[in-house]
Motif scaffolding. Structure first.
Motif, PDB file in Angstrom:
ATOM      1  N   PRO A  67       0.817  -1.214   0.000  1.00 26.05           N
ATOM      2  CA  PRO A  67       0.000   0.000   0.000  1.00 26.05           C
ATOM      3  C   PRO A  67       0.850   1.262   0.000  1.00 26.05           C
ATOM      4  O   PRO A  67       1.922   1.302   0.621  1.00 26.05           O
ATOM      5  CB  PRO A  67      -0.793  -0.114   1.304  1.00 26.05           C
ATOM      6  CG  PRO A  67       0.003  -1.003   2.175  1.00 26.05           C
ATOM      7  CD  PRO A  67       0.747  -1.947   1.268  1.00 26.05           C
ATOM      8  N   ALA A  68       0.359   2.278  -0.679  1.00 31.29           N
ATOM      9  CA  ALA A  68       1.037   3.581  -0.645  1.00 31.29           C
ATOM     10  C   ALA A  68       0.997   4.156   0.758  1.00 31.29           C
ATOM     11  O   ALA A  68       1.947   4.786   1.230  1.00 31.29           O
ATOM     12  CB  ALA A  68       0.375   4.536  -1.638  1.00 31.29           C
ATOM     13  N   ILE A  69      -0.133   3.908   1.437  1.00 34.70           N
ATOM     14  CA  ILE A  69      -0.277   4.411   2.806  1.00 34.70           C
ATOM     15  C   ILE A  69      -1.263   3.498   3.532  1.00 34.70           C
ATOM     16  O   ILE A  69      -2.271   3.085   2.959  1.00 34.70           O
ATOM     17  CB  ILE A  69      -0.738   5.887   2.800  1.00 34.70           C
ATOM     18  CG1 ILE A  69      -0.711   6.495   4.205  1.00 34.70           C
ATOM     19  CG2 ILE A  69      -2.102   6.071   2.157  1.00 34.70           C
ATOM     20  CD1 ILE A  69      -0.758   8.033   4.197  1.00 34.70           C
ATOM     21  N   CYS A  70      -0.942   3.148   4.768  1.00 35.54           N
ATOM     22  CA  CYS A  70      -1.785   2.229   5.530  1.00 35.54           C
ATOM     23  C   CYS A  70      -1.917   2.738   6.965  1.00 35.54           C
ATOM     24  O   CYS A  70      -0.911   3.091   7.592  1.00 35.54           O
ATOM     25  CB  CYS A  70      -1.183   0.817   5.523  1.00 35.54           C
ATOM     26  SG  CYS A  70      -2.147  -0.386   6.483  1.00 35.54           S
ATOM     27  N   ILE A  71      -3.146   2.763   7.448  1.00 34.46           N
ATOM     28  CA  ILE A  71      -3.427   3.250   8.802  1.00 34.46           C
ATOM     29  C   ILE A  71      -3.732   2.059   9.699  1.00 34.46           C
ATOM     30  O   ILE A  71      -4.575   1.217   9.367  1.00 34.46           O
ATOM     31  CB  ILE A  71      -4.614   4.237   8.774  1.00 34.46           C
ATOM     32  CG1 ILE A  71      -4.255   5.456   7.915  1.00 34.46           C
ATOM     33  CG2 ILE A  71      -4.985   4.666  10.199  1.00 34.46           C
ATOM     34  CD1 ILE A  71      -5.411   6.413   7.671  1.00 34.46           C
ATOM     35  N   GLY A  72      -3.052   1.979  10.826  1.00 31.15           N
ATOM     36  CA  GLY A  72      -3.279   0.902  11.786  1.00 31.15           C
ATOM     37  C   GLY A  72      -4.461   1.240  12.681  1.00 31.15           C
ATOM     38  O   GLY A  72      -4.394   2.185  13.475  1.00 31.15           O
ATOM     39  N   VAL A  73      -5.538   0.479  12.545  1.00 32.25           N
ATOM     40  CA  VAL A  73      -6.779   0.780  13.274  1.00 32.25           C
ATOM     41  C   VAL A  73      -7.009  -0.173  14.442  1.00 32.25           C
ATOM     42  O   VAL A  73      -8.061  -0.139  15.067  1.00 32.25           O
ATOM     43  CB  VAL A  73      -8.001   0.747  12.317  1.00 32.25           C
ATOM     44  CG1 VAL A  73      -7.853   1.783  11.212  1.00 32.25           C
ATOM     45  CG2 VAL A  73      -8.195  -0.647  11.718  1.00 32.25           C
ATOM     46  N   GLY A  98     -10.486   4.249  17.992  1.00 30.67           N
ATOM     47  CA  GLY A  98     -11.469   5.322  17.825  1.00 30.67           C
ATOM     48  C   GLY A  98     -10.955   6.424  16.920  1.00 30.67           C
ATOM     49  O   GLY A  98     -11.597   6.779  15.917  1.00 30.67           O
ATOM     50  N   PHE A  99      -9.784   6.958  17.246  1.00 27.77           N
ATOM     51  CA  PHE A  99      -9.252   8.017  16.385  1.00 27.77           C
ATOM     52  C   PHE A  99      -8.825   7.458  15.030  1.00 27.77           C
ATOM     53  O   PHE A  99      -9.001   8.114  13.995  1.00 27.77           O
ATOM     54  CB  PHE A  99      -8.074   8.750  17.041  1.00 27.77           C
ATOM     55  CG  PHE A  99      -7.534   9.814  16.119  1.00 27.77           C
ATOM     56  CD1 PHE A  99      -8.253  10.978  15.906  1.00 27.77           C
ATOM     57  CD2 PHE A  99      -6.356   9.615  15.408  1.00 27.77           C
ATOM     58  CE1 PHE A  99      -7.805  11.948  15.009  1.00 27.77           C
ATOM     59  CE2 PHE A  99      -5.894  10.578  14.512  1.00 27.77           C
ATOM     60  CZ  PHE A  99      -6.625  11.748  14.315  1.00 27.77           C
ATOM     61  N   ALA A 100      -8.291   6.243  15.035  1.00 33.09           N
ATOM     62  CA  ALA A 100      -7.827   5.667  13.769  1.00 33.09           C
ATOM     63  C   ALA A 100      -8.988   5.546  12.770  1.00 33.09           C
ATOM     64  O   ALA A 100      -8.849   5.898  11.594  1.00 33.09           O
ATOM     65  CB  ALA A 100      -7.181   4.306  14.014  1.00 33.09           C
ATOM     66  N   ARG A 101     -10.112   5.053  13.253  1.00 35.13           N
ATOM     67  CA  ARG A 101     -11.274   4.905  12.349  1.00 35.13           C
ATOM     68  C   ARG A 101     -11.808   6.281  11.928  1.00 35.13           C
ATOM     69  O   ARG A 101     -12.226   6.467  10.781  1.00 35.13           O
ATOM     70  CB  ARG A 101     -12.372   4.078  13.013  1.00 35.13           C
ATOM     71  CG  ARG A 101     -11.978   2.627  13.213  1.00 35.13           C
ATOM     72  CD  ARG A 101     -13.186   1.776  13.568  1.00 35.13           C
ATOM     73  NE  ARG A 101     -14.031   1.551  12.402  1.00 35.13           N
ATOM     74  CZ  ARG A 101     -13.862   0.536  11.554  1.00 35.13           C
ATOM     75  NH1 ARG A 101     -12.902  -0.337  11.741  1.00 35.13           N
ATOM     76  NH2 ARG A 101     -14.664   0.404  10.520  1.00 35.13           N
TER      77      ARG A 101
END
Ligand SMILES: [Fe+2]
Length: 279
Positions: A67-73, A98-101
């Motif tokens: 992925p170009a960018i991936c957020i850990g939720v 909570g903040f991640a989503r």
């Protein structure tokens, strides 16, 4: 609403941990002072949540899924797998779903399409600064991995947009959390290519100057050209660009810059804090 309490940035060369005991004592003292000052500023900001931006050094992803960018939720993240970080004190690192989503939903509403992961392993890129900053306790961490390793990569213009989006998401998050941003990587270095070990000091100084100046068009114009001509590790400066834009492009305060041949990296440390800039 949540509050952005600071944006921070630091280098993360793996030898800063792997070869720590082999480094000359003066080098260790320099690293301890620079990371220590970064940690002092970070601690004063008292963040509840840390959005940490780093590359993934083939720990979670590879060419079959990049992925170009991936957020850990996830509720938690795995500590570093590298053997030289076995003494990192956190094998499990609390997340903030909570903040991640909220960040993911804000991104999608604004026509950004991040990947997400419910369980990321945080490698040396995430953990070396946390280790050397000497934090007594970690905030809840929302990790963001950026592909800084394998072309094609996000444009600098898009990194600036991601930074502004991150600030927008923080400002719109209900609740009173104090949120900090920490970007890791860079500045110049060259790994596994013919220029291995080269440190491009003029590139590093120009990056620092442009981050201070806050001229995003000049920053993007310079980096899009210069990144093609310097070492491959310099692509990690994308993470600094995201943090810089999250700070409203109002200028990082440089804590220190020092080319360190023993770890192959032009090492830099910087911060931006609302109160510090207003004082
Ligand atoms: Fe790296």
């Amino acid at each position: 609403m949540a509050e952005l309490v600071g944006c921070f940035a630091a280098s993360h060369g793996p030898l800063i941990a792997r070869d720590w005991d082999k480094l000359p004592g003066a080098r260790r003292a320099e690293f301890a002072a620079a990371f220590g000052e970064l940690g002092r500023r970070f601690t004063l900001a008292r963040p509840d949540i840390l959005v940490e931006i780093a590359p993934d050094h083939w720990t979670n992803f590879f060419l079959d899924n990049l992925p170009a960018i991936c957020i850990g939720v996830g509720e938690e993240h795995e500590g570093p797998r590298e053997p030289f970080l076995r003494n990192f004190p956190h094998r499990s690192i609390p997340g903030d779903p909570g903040f991640a989503r909220h960040l993911v939903e804000t991104a999608l509403a604004e026509d950004f399409e991040p990947s997400i992961s419910h369980r990321l392993s945080l490698d040396h890129g995430f953990c070396i600064p946390l280790l050397r900053m000497g934090l007594e306790r970690l905030p809840r961490i929302v990790p963001i991995t950026v592909n800084d390793l394998e072309p094609p990569m996000m444009s600098i213009r898009r990194c600036l947009a991601w930074g502004r989006l991150l600030a927008q998401a923080i400002a719109a998050y209900p609740g009173g959390e104090r949120i900090a941003v920490l970007a890791t990587g860079g500045l110049s270095h060259s790994i596994g290519e013919p220029t291995m070990g080269a440190i491009d000091e003029p590139f590093d100084h120009e990056c620092i100057r442009l981050f201070r100046a806050g001229d995003d068009a000049a920053l993007a114009g310079y980096l899009e050209g210069a990144l093609l001509r310097t070492g491959n590790g310099a692509h990690e400066v994308r993470n600094w660009v995201i943090a810089h834009a999250a700070a409203g492009s109002r200028g990082f305060d440089l804590i220190e810059y020092r080319p360190v041949p023993e770890v192959y990296v032009g090492c830099a440390y910087a911060s931006w804090q609302p109160a510090a800039r207003a004082a």
